[in-house]
Design a protein around this motif. Structure first.
Motif, PDB file in Angstrom:
ATOM      1  N   PHE A  45       0.839  -1.211   0.000  1.00  0.00           N
ATOM      2  CA  PHE A  45       0.000   0.000   0.000  1.00  0.00           C
ATOM      3  C   PHE A  45       0.869   1.254   0.000  1.00  0.00           C
ATOM      4  CE2 PHE A  45      -2.679  -2.688   3.176  1.00  0.00           C
ATOM      5  CZ  PHE A  45      -2.877  -3.654   2.212  1.00  0.00           C
ATOM      6  N   ALA A  46       0.564   2.151  -0.920  1.00  0.00           N
ATOM      7  CA  ALA A  46       1.382   3.358  -1.073  1.00  0.00           C
ATOM      8  C   ALA A  46       1.094   4.384   0.015  1.00  0.00           C
ATOM      9  CB  ALA A  46       1.115   3.975  -2.439  1.00  0.00           C
ATOM     10  N   ILE A  47       2.091   5.176   0.312  1.00  0.00           N
ATOM     11  CA  ILE A  47       1.891   6.388   1.124  1.00  0.00           C
ATOM     12  C   ILE A  47       2.329   7.582   0.276  1.00  0.00           C
ATOM     13  CG2 ILE A  47       2.176   5.186   3.329  1.00  0.00           C
ATOM     14  CD1 ILE A  47       4.904   7.437   2.705  1.00  0.00           C
ATOM     15  N   ASP A  48       1.872   8.762   0.701  1.00  0.00           N
ATOM     16  CA  ASP A  48       2.137   9.976  -0.078  1.00  0.00           C
ATOM     17  C   ASP A  48       3.415  10.642   0.432  1.00  0.00           C
ATOM     18  OD1 ASP A  48       2.093  12.344  -1.431  1.00  0.00           O
ATOM     19  OD2 ASP A  48       0.279  13.119  -0.466  1.00  0.00           O
ATOM     20  N   TYR A  49       4.477  10.568  -0.395  1.00  0.00           N
ATOM     21  CA  TYR A  49       5.749  11.185   0.000  1.00  0.00           C
ATOM     22  C   TYR A  49       5.776  12.679  -0.314  1.00  0.00           C
ATOM     23  CZ  TYR A  49       7.919   6.666   1.017  1.00  0.00           C
ATOM     24  OH  TYR A  49       8.240   5.449   1.587  1.00  0.00           O
ATOM     25  N   THR A  50       4.793  13.166  -1.094  1.00  0.00           N
ATOM     26  CA  THR A  50       4.865  14.573  -1.479  1.00  0.00           C
ATOM     27  C   THR A  50       4.110  15.480  -0.515  1.00  0.00           C
ATOM     28  OG1 THR A  50       2.978  14.341  -2.951  1.00  0.00           O
ATOM     29  CG2 THR A  50       5.145  14.058  -3.941  1.00  0.00           C
ATOM     30  N   ALA A  51       3.037  14.999   0.086  1.00  0.00           N
ATOM     31  CA  ALA A  51       2.270  15.867   0.980  1.00  0.00           C
ATOM     32  C   ALA A  51       1.834  15.179   2.270  1.00  0.00           C
ATOM     33  CB  ALA A  51       1.043  16.408   0.249  1.00  0.00           C
ATOM     34  N   GLY A  52       2.078  13.893   2.368  1.00  0.00           N
ATOM     35  CA  GLY A  52       1.694  13.189   3.597  1.00  0.00           C
ATOM     36  C   GLY A  52       0.196  12.950   3.724  1.00  0.00           C
ATOM     37  N   GLU A  53      -0.526  13.138   2.620  1.00  0.00           N
ATOM     38  CA  GLU A  53      -1.989  12.909   2.652  1.00  0.00           C
ATOM     39  C   GLU A  53      -2.266  11.425   2.394  1.00  0.00           C
ATOM     40  OE1 GLU A  53      -4.190  15.199   3.292  1.00  0.00           O
ATOM     41  OE2 GLU A  53      -2.684  16.801   3.409  1.00  0.00           O
ATOM     42  N   PRO A  54      -3.445  10.936   2.826  1.00  0.00           N
ATOM     43  CA  PRO A  54      -3.769   9.546   2.474  1.00  0.00           C
ATOM     44  C   PRO A  54      -3.946   9.423   0.951  1.00  0.00           C
ATOM     45  CG  PRO A  54      -5.276  10.404   4.147  1.00  0.00           C
ATOM     46  CD  PRO A  54      -4.491  11.578   3.616  1.00  0.00           C
ATOM     47  N   ILE A  55      -3.183   8.580   0.286  1.00  0.00           N
ATOM     48  CA  ILE A  55      -3.373   8.436  -1.169  1.00  0.00           C
ATOM     49  C   ILE A  55      -3.807   7.036  -1.556  1.00  0.00           C
ATOM     50  CG2 ILE A  55      -1.911  10.252  -2.154  1.00  0.00           C
ATOM     51  CD1 ILE A  55       0.219   7.988  -2.511  1.00  0.00           C
ATOM     52  N   PHE A  56      -3.655   6.093  -0.641  1.00  0.00           N
ATOM     53  CA  PHE A  56      -4.074   4.735  -0.976  1.00  0.00           C
ATOM     54  C   PHE A  56      -5.513   4.573  -0.522  1.00  0.00           C
ATOM     55  CE2 PHE A  56      -4.441   0.135  -0.297  1.00  0.00           C
ATOM     56  CZ  PHE A  56      -4.042  -0.295  -1.553  1.00  0.00           C
ATOM     57  N   ASN A  57      -6.394   4.233  -1.453  1.00  0.00           N
ATOM     58  CA  ASN A  57      -7.809   4.173  -1.130  1.00  0.00           C
ATOM     59  C   ASN A  57      -8.145   2.847  -0.438  1.00  0.00           C
ATOM     60  OD1 ASN A  57     -10.600   4.114  -1.075  1.00  0.00           O
ATOM     61  ND2 ASN A  57     -10.734   5.409  -2.913  1.00  0.00           N
ATOM     62  N   LEU A  58      -8.041   2.888   0.881  1.00  0.00           N
ATOM     63  CA  LEU A  58      -8.245   1.661   1.661  1.00  0.00           C
ATOM     64  C   LEU A  58      -9.655   1.125   1.528  1.00  0.00           C
ATOM     65  CD1 LEU A  58      -6.411   2.420   5.020  1.00  0.00           C
ATOM     66  CD2 LEU A  58      -5.768   0.727   3.296  1.00  0.00           C
ATOM     67  N   ALA A  59     -10.627   2.048   1.405  1.00  0.00           N
ATOM     68  CA  ALA A  59     -12.024   1.602   1.280  1.00  0.00           C
ATOM     69  C   ALA A  59     -12.185   0.796  -0.006  1.00  0.00           C
ATOM     70  CB  ALA A  59     -12.961   2.801   1.288  1.00  0.00           C
ATOM     71  N   ASP A  60     -11.592   1.301  -1.098  1.00  0.00           N
ATOM     72  CA  ASP A  60     -11.681   0.575  -2.375  1.00  0.00           C
ATOM     73  C   ASP A  60     -10.920  -0.746  -2.301  1.00  0.00           C
ATOM     74  OD1 ASP A  60     -13.206   2.454  -3.526  1.00  0.00           O
ATOM     75  OD2 ASP A  60     -11.708   3.168  -4.978  1.00  0.00           O
ATOM     76  N   TYR A  61      -9.780  -0.693  -1.638  1.00  0.00           N
ATOM     77  CA  TYR A  61      -8.984  -1.914  -1.498  1.00  0.00           C
ATOM     78  C   TYR A  61      -9.810  -2.982  -0.763  1.00  0.00           C
ATOM     79  CZ  TYR A  61      -5.361  -5.169  -0.002  1.00  0.00           C
ATOM     80  OH  TYR A  61      -4.624  -6.311   0.218  1.00  0.00           O
ATOM     81  N   ALA A  62     -10.414  -2.578   0.365  1.00  0.00           N
ATOM     82  CA  ALA A  62     -11.191  -3.536   1.165  1.00  0.00           C
ATOM     83  C   ALA A  62     -12.365  -4.082   0.346  1.00  0.00           C
ATOM     84  CB  ALA A  62     -11.672  -2.882   2.454  1.00  0.00           C
ATOM     85  N   LYS A  63     -13.005  -3.200  -0.433  1.00  0.00           N
ATOM     86  CA  LYS A  63     -14.113  -3.642  -1.297  1.00  0.00           C
ATOM     87  C   LYS A  63     -13.612  -4.665  -2.319  1.00  0.00           C
ATOM     88  CE  LYS A  63     -17.408   0.170  -1.391  1.00  0.00           C
ATOM     89  NZ  LYS A  63     -16.699   1.277  -0.715  1.00  0.00           N
ATOM     90  N   THR A  64     -12.429  -4.370  -2.871  1.00  0.00           N
ATOM     91  CA  THR A  64     -11.864  -5.263  -3.890  1.00  0.00           C
ATOM     92  C   THR A  64     -11.538  -6.628  -3.283  1.00  0.00           C
ATOM     93  OG1 THR A  64     -10.966  -3.319  -4.970  1.00  0.00           O
ATOM     94  CG2 THR A  64     -10.027  -5.407  -5.645  1.00  0.00           C
ATOM     95  N   VAL A  65     -11.022  -6.607  -2.064  1.00  0.00           N
ATOM     96  CA  VAL A  65     -10.734  -7.870  -1.364  1.00  0.00           C
ATOM     97  C   VAL A  65     -12.038  -8.641  -1.165  1.00  0.00           C
ATOM     98  CG1 VAL A  65      -9.950  -8.889   0.823  1.00  0.00           C
ATOM     99  CG2 VAL A  65      -8.669  -6.982  -0.192  1.00  0.00           C
ATOM    100  N   LYS A  66     -13.059  -7.904  -0.734  1.00  0.00           N
ATOM    101  CA  LYS A  66     -14.342  -8.579  -0.464  1.00  0.00           C
ATOM    102  C   LYS A  66     -14.946  -9.156  -1.742  1.00  0.00           C
ATOM    103  CE  LYS A  66     -18.702  -8.037   1.837  1.00  0.00           C
ATOM    104  NZ  LYS A  66     -19.620  -7.084   2.470  1.00  0.00           N
TER     105      LYS A  66
END
Ligand code: LLP
Length: 416
Positions: A243-264
Protein backbone atom coordinates in the motif's frame (compact mmCIF):
# COMPACT_ATOMS: atom_id res chain seq x y z
CA UNK A 1 0.22 13.45 17.21
CA UNK A 2 1.34 13.39 13.59
CA UNK A 3 4.82 14.49 12.51
CA UNK A 4 3.81 16.00 9.17
CA UNK A 5 5.18 19.55 9.63
CA UNK A 6 7.90 21.29 11.66
CA UNK A 7 5.21 22.63 13.98
CA UNK A 8 3.82 19.17 14.56
CA UNK A 9 7.26 17.72 15.20
CA UNK A 10 7.92 20.38 17.85
CA UNK A 11 4.47 19.80 19.36
CA UNK A 12 4.89 16.00 19.49
CA UNK A 13 8.29 16.35 21.18
CA UNK A 14 6.84 18.89 23.64
CA UNK A 15 3.94 16.57 24.44
CA UNK A 16 6.50 13.89 25.26
CA UNK A 17 8.02 16.30 27.79
CA UNK A 18 11.10 17.34 25.84
CA UNK A 19 12.16 19.66 23.05
CA UNK A 20 14.08 19.22 19.82
CA UNK A 21 17.20 21.04 21.11
CA UNK A 22 17.37 18.70 24.11
CA UNK A 23 17.10 15.65 21.84
CA UNK A 24 19.81 17.06 19.57
CA UNK A 25 22.09 17.65 22.57
CA UNK A 26 21.44 14.16 23.92
CA UNK A 27 21.63 12.08 20.72
CA UNK A 28 23.65 14.20 18.32
CA UNK A 29 22.56 14.37 14.69
CA UNK A 30 21.40 12.74 12.57
CA UNK A 31 18.84 10.74 14.52
CA UNK A 32 15.57 9.02 13.69
CA UNK A 33 12.52 10.21 15.60
CA UNK A 34 9.30 8.20 15.57
CA UNK A 35 5.78 8.63 16.90
CA UNK A 36 4.08 5.53 18.32
CA UNK A 37 0.74 7.27 17.96
CA UNK A 38 1.08 7.61 14.18
CA UNK A 39 1.70 3.87 13.90
CA UNK A 40 -1.39 3.18 15.99
CA UNK A 41 -3.46 5.55 13.83
CA UNK A 42 -2.32 3.87 10.62
CA UNK A 43 -3.05 0.41 12.02
CA UNK A 44 -6.51 1.43 13.21
CA UNK A 45 -7.31 3.12 9.89
CA UNK A 46 -6.50 -0.09 8.05
CA UNK A 47 -8.52 -2.23 10.49
CA UNK A 48 -11.47 0.15 10.22
CA UNK A 49 -11.47 -0.09 6.41
CA UNK A 50 -11.53 -3.89 6.68
CA UNK A 51 -14.26 -3.78 9.32
CA UNK A 52 -16.41 -1.56 7.09
CA UNK A 53 -16.55 -4.43 4.59
CA UNK A 54 -17.19 -7.02 7.28
CA UNK A 55 -13.67 -8.40 6.85
CA UNK A 56 -12.29 -7.64 10.32
CA UNK A 57 -12.72 -11.06 11.85
CA UNK A 58 -11.26 -13.01 8.98
CA UNK A 59 -8.32 -10.74 8.10
CA UNK A 60 -5.03 -10.79 10.00
CA UNK A 61 -2.32 -8.19 9.67
CA UNK A 62 1.23 -9.51 9.54
CA UNK A 63 3.45 -6.43 9.70
CA UNK A 64 6.34 -6.66 7.21
CA UNK A 65 9.21 -6.46 9.69
CA UNK A 66 11.70 -5.44 6.99
CA UNK A 67 10.13 -1.97 6.88
CA UNK A 68 11.38 -1.20 10.39
CA UNK A 69 12.58 -3.91 12.73
CA UNK A 70 13.39 -1.95 15.88
CA UNK A 71 12.08 -3.80 18.92
CA UNK A 72 10.21 -0.76 20.18
CA UNK A 73 8.36 -0.43 16.86
CA UNK A 74 7.58 -4.17 16.80
CA UNK A 75 6.22 -3.95 20.34
CA UNK A 76 3.84 -1.13 19.39
CA UNK A 77 2.49 -3.23 16.51
CA UNK A 78 2.46 -6.47 18.49
CA UNK A 79 0.39 -4.80 21.21
CA UNK A 80 -2.15 -3.79 18.56
CA UNK A 81 -2.52 -7.44 17.60
CA UNK A 82 -0.29 -7.56 14.51
CA UNK A 83 1.65 -10.66 13.58
CA UNK A 84 4.97 -10.47 11.73
CA UNK A 85 5.97 -11.14 8.12
CA UNK A 86 9.64 -12.17 8.06
CA UNK A 87 12.31 -12.39 5.40
CA UNK A 88 15.08 -13.86 7.55
CA UNK A 89 15.52 -15.79 10.76
CA UNK A 90 17.06 -12.64 12.23
CA UNK A 91 13.70 -10.92 11.85
CA UNK A 92 12.11 -13.91 13.61
CA UNK A 93 14.45 -13.36 16.56
CA UNK A 94 13.54 -9.70 16.69
CA UNK A 95 9.78 -10.29 16.39
CA UNK A 96 9.90 -12.98 19.07
CA UNK A 97 11.93 -10.74 21.39
CA UNK A 98 9.22 -8.10 20.90
CA UNK A 99 6.63 -10.63 22.14
CA UNK A 100 5.05 -11.49 18.80
CA UNK A 101 4.45 -15.23 19.16
CA UNK A 102 6.16 -17.43 16.52
CA UNK A 103 2.75 -18.85 15.66
CA UNK A 104 1.82 -15.31 14.55
CA UNK A 105 4.81 -15.11 12.24
CA UNK A 106 4.98 -15.87 8.53
CA UNK A 107 8.34 -16.63 6.90
CA UNK A 108 8.49 -15.23 3.35
CA UNK A 109 11.50 -14.71 1.08
CA UNK A 110 13.00 -16.09 -2.08
CA UNK A 111 16.19 -17.47 -0.54
CA UNK A 112 15.80 -19.19 2.81
CA UNK A 113 18.72 -21.34 3.91
CA UNK A 114 18.34 -24.88 5.22
CA UNK A 115 19.57 -23.68 8.62
CA UNK A 116 16.93 -20.95 8.67
CA UNK A 117 14.20 -23.42 7.69
CA UNK A 118 15.27 -25.86 10.41
CA UNK A 119 15.13 -23.12 13.00
CA UNK A 120 11.81 -21.83 11.69
CA UNK A 121 10.28 -25.28 12.13
CA UNK A 122 11.90 -25.94 15.51
CA UNK A 123 10.69 -22.57 16.79
CA UNK A 124 7.18 -23.25 15.43
CA UNK A 125 6.87 -20.29 13.07
CA UNK A 126 3.23 -20.38 12.00
CA UNK A 127 3.60 -20.52 8.25
CA UNK A 128 6.26 -20.65 5.57
CA UNK A 129 5.53 -18.94 2.26
CA UNK A 130 7.28 -21.05 -0.36
CA UNK A 131 8.85 -19.36 -3.39
CA UNK A 132 10.21 -22.30 -5.43
CA UNK A 133 9.99 -26.06 -5.84
CA UNK A 134 13.56 -26.63 -4.57
CA UNK A 135 12.63 -24.67 -1.45
CA UNK A 136 9.53 -26.84 -0.97
CA UNK A 137 11.77 -29.90 -1.10
CA UNK A 138 14.15 -28.37 1.44
CA UNK A 139 11.24 -27.67 3.79
CA UNK A 140 9.98 -31.25 3.39
CA UNK A 141 13.49 -32.57 4.18
CA UNK A 142 13.77 -30.38 7.27
CA UNK A 143 10.29 -31.31 8.50
CA UNK A 144 11.04 -34.99 7.98
CA UNK A 145 14.32 -34.71 9.89
CA UNK A 146 12.44 -33.09 12.77
CA UNK A 147 9.44 -35.44 12.58
CA UNK A 148 7.15 -32.49 11.98
CA UNK A 149 4.55 -31.25 9.53
CA UNK A 150 5.37 -27.85 8.01
CA UNK A 151 2.50 -25.49 7.22
CA UNK A 152 3.18 -23.92 3.84
CA UNK A 153 1.55 -21.49 1.47
CA UNK A 154 2.70 -21.29 -2.12
CA UNK A 155 3.59 -17.83 -3.39
CA UNK A 156 2.02 -17.45 -6.78
CA UNK A 157 3.62 -15.04 -9.21
CA UNK A 158 0.47 -13.48 -10.72
CA UNK A 159 2.38 -11.74 -13.54
CA UNK A 160 1.02 -8.32 -12.58
CA UNK A 161 2.96 -5.12 -13.12
CA UNK A 162 2.84 -2.87 -10.06
CA UNK A 163 4.96 -0.79 -7.74
CA UNK A 164 6.30 2.72 -7.46
CA UNK A 165 9.75 2.04 -8.91
CA UNK A 166 11.17 -0.80 -10.99
CA UNK A 167 13.39 -1.77 -8.06
CA UNK A 168 10.42 -2.40 -5.76
CA UNK A 169 8.16 -4.22 -8.22
CA UNK A 170 7.95 -7.97 -7.63
CA UNK A 171 4.95 -9.49 -9.38
CA UNK A 172 5.93 -9.85 -13.05
CA UNK A 173 6.57 -13.28 -14.56
CA UNK A 174 10.29 -12.62 -15.06
CA UNK A 175 10.90 -11.52 -11.45
CA UNK A 176 12.71 -13.79 -9.04
CA UNK A 177 9.71 -13.86 -6.70
CA UNK A 178 7.10 -16.58 -6.36
CA UNK A 179 6.20 -19.53 -8.58
CA UNK A 180 4.62 -19.53 -12.03
CA UNK A 181 1.07 -20.91 -12.00
CA UNK A 182 2.33 -24.21 -13.39
CA UNK A 183 5.04 -24.61 -10.72
CA UNK A 184 2.68 -23.37 -8.01
CA UNK A 185 0.17 -26.06 -9.00
CA UNK A 186 2.92 -28.68 -8.82
CA UNK A 187 4.03 -27.35 -5.41
CA UNK A 188 0.52 -27.56 -3.99
CA UNK A 189 0.04 -31.08 -5.35
CA UNK A 190 3.37 -32.18 -3.87
CA UNK A 191 2.60 -30.56 -0.52
CA UNK A 192 -0.79 -32.27 -0.41
CA UNK A 193 0.84 -35.62 -1.10
CA UNK A 194 3.66 -35.20 1.44
CA UNK A 195 3.26 -36.49 5.01
CA UNK A 196 5.57 -33.68 6.17
CA UNK A 197 3.82 -30.76 4.52
CA UNK A 198 0.43 -29.18 4.95
CA UNK A 199 -0.65 -26.96 2.04
CA UNK A 200 -2.58 -24.28 3.91
CA UNK A 201 -2.95 -21.82 1.09
CA UNK A 202 -1.58 -19.40 -1.46
CA UNK A 203 0.28 -16.10 -1.14
CA UNK A 204 1.02 -13.15 -3.39
CA UNK A 205 2.96 -9.91 -3.01
CA UNK A 206 3.07 -7.84 -6.19
CA UNK A 207 5.23 -4.89 -5.22
CA UNK A 208 5.59 -1.89 -2.99
CA UNK A 209 4.35 1.72 -3.06
CA UNK A 210 1.36 0.74 -5.23
CA UNK A 211 -1.08 3.63 -5.54
CA UNK A 212 -3.80 2.09 -7.72
CA UNK A 213 -6.18 -0.67 -6.78
CA UNK A 214 -6.28 -2.08 -10.33
CA UNK A 215 -3.10 -4.20 -10.05
CA UNK A 216 -4.41 -5.70 -6.82
CA UNK A 217 -7.74 -6.50 -8.46
CA UNK A 218 -5.90 -8.13 -11.38
CA UNK A 219 -3.71 -10.18 -9.05
CA UNK A 220 -6.71 -11.26 -6.94
CA UNK A 221 -8.52 -12.37 -10.10
CA UNK A 222 -5.44 -14.37 -11.06
CA UNK A 223 -5.43 -16.04 -7.63
CA UNK A 224 -9.07 -17.02 -8.03
CA UNK A 225 -8.64 -18.37 -11.55
CA UNK A 226 -5.60 -20.32 -10.38
CA UNK A 227 -7.52 -21.83 -7.46
CA UNK A 228 -10.39 -22.72 -9.79
CA UNK A 229 -8.02 -24.30 -12.31
CA UNK A 230 -6.48 -26.61 -9.74
CA UNK A 231 -9.61 -27.10 -7.63
CA UNK A 232 -7.97 -25.96 -4.40
CA UNK A 233 -9.98 -24.37 -1.59
CA UNK A 234 -7.31 -22.86 0.69
CA UNK A 235 -7.47 -22.14 4.41
CA UNK A 236 -5.26 -19.08 3.99
CA UNK A 237 -4.90 -16.49 1.24
CA UNK A 238 -1.99 -14.16 1.94
CA UNK A 239 -2.38 -10.95 -0.07
CA UNK A 240 1.01 -9.40 0.72
CA UNK A 241 1.61 -5.70 1.28
CA UNK A 242 2.39 -2.81 -1.03
CA UNK A 243 0.00 0.00 0.00
CA UNK A 244 1.38 3.36 -1.07
CA UNK A 245 1.89 6.39 1.12
CA UNK A 246 2.14 9.98 -0.08
CA UNK A 247 5.75 11.19 0.00
CA UNK A 248 4.87 14.57 -1.48
CA UNK A 249 2.27 15.87 0.98
CA UNK A 250 1.69 13.19 3.60
CA UNK A 251 -1.99 12.91 2.65
CA UNK A 252 -3.77 9.55 2.47
CA UNK A 253 -3.37 8.44 -1.17
CA UNK A 254 -4.07 4.73 -0.98
CA UNK A 255 -7.81 4.17 -1.13
CA UNK A 256 -8.24 1.66 1.66
CA UNK A 257 -12.02 1.60 1.28
CA UNK A 258 -11.68 0.58 -2.38
CA UNK A 259 -8.98 -1.91 -1.50
CA UNK A 260 -11.19 -3.54 1.16
CA UNK A 261 -14.11 -3.64 -1.30
CA UNK A 262 -11.86 -5.26 -3.89
CA UNK A 263 -10.73 -7.87 -1.36
CA UNK A 264 -14.34 -8.58 -0.46
CA UNK A 265 -15.45 -8.84 -4.08
CA UNK A 266 -12.64 -11.26 -4.86
CA UNK A 267 -12.63 -13.42 -1.74
CA UNK A 268 -15.87 -12.68 0.13
CA UNK A 269 -17.41 -15.96 -0.94
CA UNK A 270 -14.39 -18.04 0.08
CA UNK A 271 -13.92 -19.50 3.54
CA UNK A 272 -10.18 -18.69 3.68
CA UNK A 273 -8.64 -16.54 6.37
CA UNK A 274 -6.98 -13.53 4.72
CA UNK A 275 -3.52 -12.31 5.63
CA UNK A 276 -2.16 -8.85 4.81
CA UNK A 277 1.53 -7.93 5.02
CA UNK A 278 1.75 -4.13 5.03
CA UNK A 279 5.04 -2.53 6.01
CA UNK A 280 5.42 1.00 4.64
CA UNK A 281 1.79 1.96 5.21
CA UNK A 282 2.02 1.30 8.93
CA UNK A 283 5.29 2.99 9.77
CA UNK A 284 6.53 5.38 7.04
CA UNK A 285 4.65 8.46 8.25
CA UNK A 286 5.68 7.73 11.83
CA UNK A 287 9.33 8.64 11.31
CA UNK A 288 11.44 11.71 10.60
CA UNK A 289 15.18 12.02 10.28
CA UNK A 290 16.54 15.04 12.14
CA UNK A 291 19.86 16.43 10.96
CA UNK A 292 21.77 19.69 10.87
CA UNK A 293 23.58 21.66 8.27
CA UNK A 294 27.36 21.89 8.23
CA UNK A 295 28.15 24.40 5.51
CA UNK A 296 26.79 25.99 2.36
CA UNK A 297 28.75 26.22 -0.85
CA UNK A 298 28.25 27.30 -4.41
CA UNK A 299 29.41 25.06 -7.27
CA UNK A 300 29.01 26.82 -10.61
CA UNK A 301 25.32 27.82 -10.61
CA UNK A 302 24.30 25.27 -7.95
CA UNK A 303 23.74 26.17 -4.31
CA UNK A 304 24.71 23.22 -2.15
CA UNK A 305 23.65 22.84 1.46
CA UNK A 306 25.82 20.16 3.04
CA UNK A 307 24.24 18.45 6.01
CA UNK A 308 25.47 15.82 8.47
CA UNK A 309 22.94 13.28 7.18
CA UNK A 310 24.21 11.05 4.40
CA UNK A 311 23.04 8.41 1.96
CA UNK A 312 24.07 5.74 4.43
CA UNK A 313 21.56 7.04 6.99
CA UNK A 314 18.76 7.10 4.41
CA UNK A 315 19.47 5.14 1.24
CA UNK A 316 16.14 5.63 -0.55
CA UNK A 317 17.12 8.77 -2.54
CA UNK A 318 20.37 7.20 -3.82
CA UNK A 319 18.75 3.83 -4.54
CA UNK A 320 15.35 4.75 -5.96
CA UNK A 321 15.62 8.50 -6.67
CA UNK A 322 13.07 8.78 -3.87
CA UNK A 323 12.07 12.26 -2.76
CA UNK A 324 11.25 13.04 0.84
CA UNK A 325 9.67 16.21 2.16
CA UNK A 326 11.78 18.48 4.29
CA UNK A 327 10.91 20.72 7.23
CA UNK A 328 13.06 23.40 8.78
CA UNK A 329 13.06 23.01 12.55
CA UNK A 330 15.19 26.10 13.28
CA UNK A 331 14.00 29.67 12.87
CA UNK A 332 15.69 31.06 9.76
CA UNK A 333 15.95 34.59 8.40
CA UNK A 334 16.24 35.71 4.81
CA UNK A 335 14.73 34.80 1.49
CA UNK A 336 14.36 31.24 0.34
CA UNK A 337 16.17 30.14 -2.79
CA UNK A 338 16.64 26.82 -4.51
CA UNK A 339 19.12 24.51 -2.85
CA UNK A 340 20.47 21.04 -3.42
CA UNK A 341 21.08 19.12 -0.23
CA UNK A 342 23.93 16.65 0.12
CA UNK A 343 25.80 14.77 2.79
CA UNK A 344 29.47 14.23 3.65
CA UNK A 345 29.92 10.83 1.98
CA UNK A 346 32.29 10.54 -0.99
CA UNK A 347 29.69 9.59 -3.59
CA UNK A 348 27.85 11.84 -5.99
CA UNK A 349 24.65 9.95 -5.16
CA UNK A 350 24.99 11.16 -1.58
CA UNK A 351 22.45 13.90 -2.15
CA UNK A 352 18.75 14.29 -1.69
CA UNK A 353 16.64 13.88 -4.77
CA UNK A 354 15.10 17.06 -6.12
CA UNK A 355 15.59 20.57 -4.86
CA UNK A 356 14.37 22.45 -1.85
CA UNK A 357 13.51 26.11 -1.26
CA UNK A 358 15.55 27.19 1.75
CA UNK A 359 16.56 30.51 3.30
CA UNK A 360 20.29 30.84 4.04
CA UNK A 361 21.18 28.00 6.41
CA UNK A 362 23.82 28.90 8.98
CA UNK A 363 25.86 26.06 10.48
CA UNK A 364 23.68 24.05 12.84
CA UNK A 365 20.36 24.70 11.11
CA UNK A 366 18.09 21.83 12.12
CA UNK A 367 16.19 20.09 9.34
CA UNK A 368 13.90 17.07 9.29
CA UNK A 369 13.19 14.68 6.45
CA UNK A 370 9.71 13.20 6.51
CA UNK A 371 8.18 9.77 5.99
CA UNK A 372 11.32 7.82 6.78
CA UNK A 373 9.77 5.41 9.30
CA UNK A 374 9.78 2.64 6.68
CA UNK A 375 12.92 1.45 4.87
CA UNK A 376 14.94 4.18 6.57
CA UNK A 377 17.12 3.12 9.45
CA UNK A 378 16.83 -0.57 8.52
CA UNK A 379 18.67 0.16 5.26
CA UNK A 380 21.37 2.30 6.86
CA UNK A 381 25.03 1.32 6.76
CA UNK A 382 28.30 2.46 8.21
CA UNK A 383 30.06 3.40 4.94
CA UNK A 384 32.88 5.91 5.39
CA UNK A 385 33.15 4.73 9.04
CA UNK A 386 30.12 6.77 9.96
CA UNK A 387 27.99 5.91 12.93
CA UNK A 388 24.57 4.29 12.53
CA UNK A 389 22.09 6.91 13.73
CA UNK A 390 20.37 6.62 17.09
CA UNK A 391 16.60 6.17 17.13
CA UNK A 392 14.08 7.73 19.44
CA UNK A 393 10.40 6.94 19.99
CA UNK A 394 7.85 9.45 21.24
CA UNK A 395 5.04 7.64 22.98
CA UNK A 396 2.44 9.87 24.61
CA UNK A 397 4.19 11.73 27.38
CA UNK A 398 7.47 9.84 27.21
CA UNK A 399 10.61 9.66 25.09
CA UNK A 400 12.32 6.26 24.64
CA UNK A 401 15.70 5.52 23.17
CA UNK A 402 14.88 2.72 20.72
CA UNK A 403 18.48 2.15 19.79
CA UNK A 404 21.55 4.13 20.74
CA UNK A 405 23.97 5.22 18.02
CA UNK A 406 26.30 2.46 16.84
CA UNK A 407 29.54 4.33 16.49
CA UNK A 408 32.77 3.84 14.56
CA UNK A 409 34.32 2.96 17.92
CA UNK A 410 31.70 0.21 18.41
CA UNK A 411 32.61 -1.27 15.03
CA UNK A 412 36.30 -1.23 15.94
CA UNK A 413 35.52 -3.69 18.73
CA UNK A 414 34.64 -6.37 16.13
CA UNK A 415 38.06 -6.26 14.49
CA UNK A 416 41.54 -7.25 15.59
N1 LLP B 1 5.49 -8.81 1.94
C1 LLP B 1 6.55 -9.16 1.18
C2 LLP B 1 6.72 -10.55 0.78
C3 LLP B 1 7.47 -8.16 0.79
O1 LLP B 1 8.51 -8.50 0.03
C4 LLP B 1 7.28 -6.82 1.19
C5 LLP B 1 8.22 -5.77 0.80
C6 LLP B 1 6.16 -6.52 2.00
C7 LLP B 1 5.29 -7.54 2.34
C8 LLP B 1 5.86 -5.13 2.48
O2 LLP B 1 5.66 -4.22 1.45
P1 LLP B 1 5.14 -2.74 1.77
O3 LLP B 1 3.77 -2.85 2.37
O4 LLP B 1 6.11 -2.15 2.75
O5 LLP B 1 5.16 -2.05 0.47
N2 LLP B 1 13.10 -0.72 0.26
C9 LLP B 1 12.01 -0.36 -0.63
C10 LLP B 1 10.80 -1.26 -0.43
C11 LLP B 1 11.11 -2.73 -0.58
C12 LLP B 1 9.91 -3.61 -0.30
C13 LLP B 1 10.29 -5.05 -0.28
N3 LLP B 1 9.23 -5.96 0.05
C14 LLP B 1 11.68 1.11 -0.43
O6 LLP B 1 12.35 1.77 0.37
O7 LLP B 1 10.78 1.65 -1.09
Amino acid sequence: MSLQTAKKIHAAVAEAGSNVATLVAKYGTPFYLYSAEVIRQQYRTLRAALAAEGLAARTHIYYAVKANDRLGILRVLGMLGAGADLVSIGEHHRATRANIAPTKQVFSGVGKSRAELMEALQNKIGQINVESLPELHMIADCAQALGMVARVTVRLNPDTRAGGHAYISTGSAEHKFGLSPRSAAAAIAEAQASPHLEAVGVAIHIGSQIVDIAPFAAAFARVNSFLAEIGFDPNVIDLGGGFAIDYTAGEPIFNLADYAKTVKTAFGARRATLFLEPGRFLVAHAGVLVFQTLIEKQAAHIRWVIGDMAMNDLLRPALYQAQHRLSVLSTLKGEASTANIAGPVCESTDRLEGQYALPPCPEGTLLALHDVGAYGSVMSMAYNARRLPPEVLLDGTSVHTLRRAITAQDFLAFED
